[in-house]
Design a protein around this motif. Structure first.
Motif, short mmCIF file in Angstrom:
data_model
loop_
_atom_site.label_atom_id
_atom_site.label_comp_id
_atom_site.label_asym_id
_atom_site.label_seq_id
_atom_site.Cartn_x
_atom_site.Cartn_y
_atom_site.Cartn_z
N SER A 38 0.83 -1.21 0.00
CA SER A 38 0.00 0.00 0.00
C SER A 38 0.87 1.26 0.00
O SER A 38 0.48 2.27 -0.59
CB SER A 38 -0.95 0.00 1.19
N ARG A 39 2.03 1.21 0.63
CA ARG A 39 2.93 2.38 0.62
C ARG A 39 3.46 2.64 -0.79
O ARG A 39 3.58 3.79 -1.21
CB ARG A 39 4.08 2.18 1.59
N VAL A 83 1.99 1.83 -3.68
CA VAL A 83 0.89 2.36 -4.50
C VAL A 83 0.61 3.82 -4.11
O VAL A 83 0.41 4.67 -4.99
CB VAL A 83 -0.38 1.49 -4.36
N THR A 84 0.62 4.12 -2.82
CA THR A 84 0.43 5.50 -2.37
C THR A 84 1.52 6.40 -2.95
O THR A 84 1.25 7.49 -3.44
CB THR A 84 0.43 5.59 -0.83
N SER A 108 0.11 6.30 4.23
CA SER A 108 -0.53 5.35 3.30
C SER A 108 -1.77 4.72 3.92
O SER A 108 -2.70 4.34 3.20
CB SER A 108 0.46 4.27 2.87
N HIS A 109 -1.81 4.64 5.24
CA HIS A 109 -2.99 4.08 5.91
C HIS A 109 -4.24 4.94 5.71
O HIS A 109 -5.36 4.47 5.87
CB HIS A 109 -2.71 3.89 7.40
N PHE A 150 -5.34 3.65 2.18
CA PHE A 150 -5.65 2.22 2.25
C PHE A 150 -5.78 1.82 3.72
O PHE A 150 -4.84 1.27 4.30
CB PHE A 150 -4.54 1.40 1.59
N GLY A 186 -5.20 -1.81 4.27
CA GLY A 186 -4.18 -2.36 3.40
C GLY A 186 -4.77 -3.05 2.18
O GLY A 186 -4.06 -3.72 1.44
N LYS A 187 -6.08 -2.89 1.95
CA LYS A 187 -6.76 -3.53 0.82
C LYS A 187 -6.71 -2.59 -0.38
O LYS A 187 -7.43 -1.60 -0.42
CB LYS A 187 -8.21 -3.86 1.17
N ILE A 188 -5.90 -2.93 -1.34
CA ILE A 188 -5.74 -2.08 -2.51
C ILE A 188 -6.95 -2.20 -3.43
O ILE A 188 -7.33 -1.27 -4.10
CB ILE A 188 -4.42 -2.40 -3.23
N ALA A 227 -9.60 0.32 -2.63
CA ALA A 227 -9.17 1.65 -3.07
C ALA A 227 -9.27 1.77 -4.59
O ALA A 227 -9.54 2.84 -5.10
CB ALA A 227 -7.76 1.93 -2.60
#
Length: 161
Positions: A2-3, A5-6, A41-42, A45, A48-50, A53
């Motif tokens: 997730s980090r 992707v963020t 990033s939290h 997400f 943590g589910k991309i 999002a």
């Protein structure tokens, strides 16, 4: 994940806004976006589910053009009021409180920010599902929560049974 992707989302957005593509500015963009992605990033997400999002990104892609149009329309309305010879008769500021049906924090914040971005309204407070909004005119107050809430729900809330 997730980090990462963020970071990618932030960096692409940063590049579009900065327009600077030399090594120095790209380095600053990477450092800035990496730091923001690491610490926040939290927010994008939460679990943590991309995939969830991803649905939000698609929903926002549909919602944002509508929001931009509403901002343009509201700008014209506020300009008309301000330039009207009897401006003081048209303005009737008030505080409106209402309960939203939006469940996710992201949808609520998006809704609150959308209200604030639209001229003539300001979100004063969001307390769980209760919104407090300043409205410049009676018509603006009467339109709350209205179509904007429905569109945010369609864009960001999961389908309900």
């Amino acid at each position: 994940m997730s980090r990462l992707v963020t970071f990618l989302i932030l960096f692409v957005f940063w590049m579009m806004l900065s327009g600077m593509f030399d090594a120095f500015h790209l380095f600053l963009g990477v450092i800035s976006c990496a730091a923001v992605a690491w610490f926040s990033s939290h927010l994008l997400f939460p679990d943590g589910k991309i995939g969830v999002a991803g649905r939000s990104v698609l929903g926002m892609a549909v919602y944002l053009p509508w929001l931009f149009w509403q901002i343009v329309v509201a700008n014209v309305q506020v300009a008309r009021i301000v330039l009207h010879p009897r401006m003081l008769e048209l303005i009737n500021p008030k505080i409106v409180r209402f309960t939203t049906s939006l469940k996710s924090p992201f949808a609520r914040v998006t809704f609150g920010q959308s209200i604030t971005l639209t001229p003539g309204t300001i979100t004063i407070n969001i307390d769980n599902d209760e919104f407090t909004v300043y409205a410049l005119t009676d018509d603006t107050a009467a339109s709350l929560p209205g179509e904007m809430e429905r569109r945010v729900a369609a864009a960001l809330e999961e389908e309900r049974g």
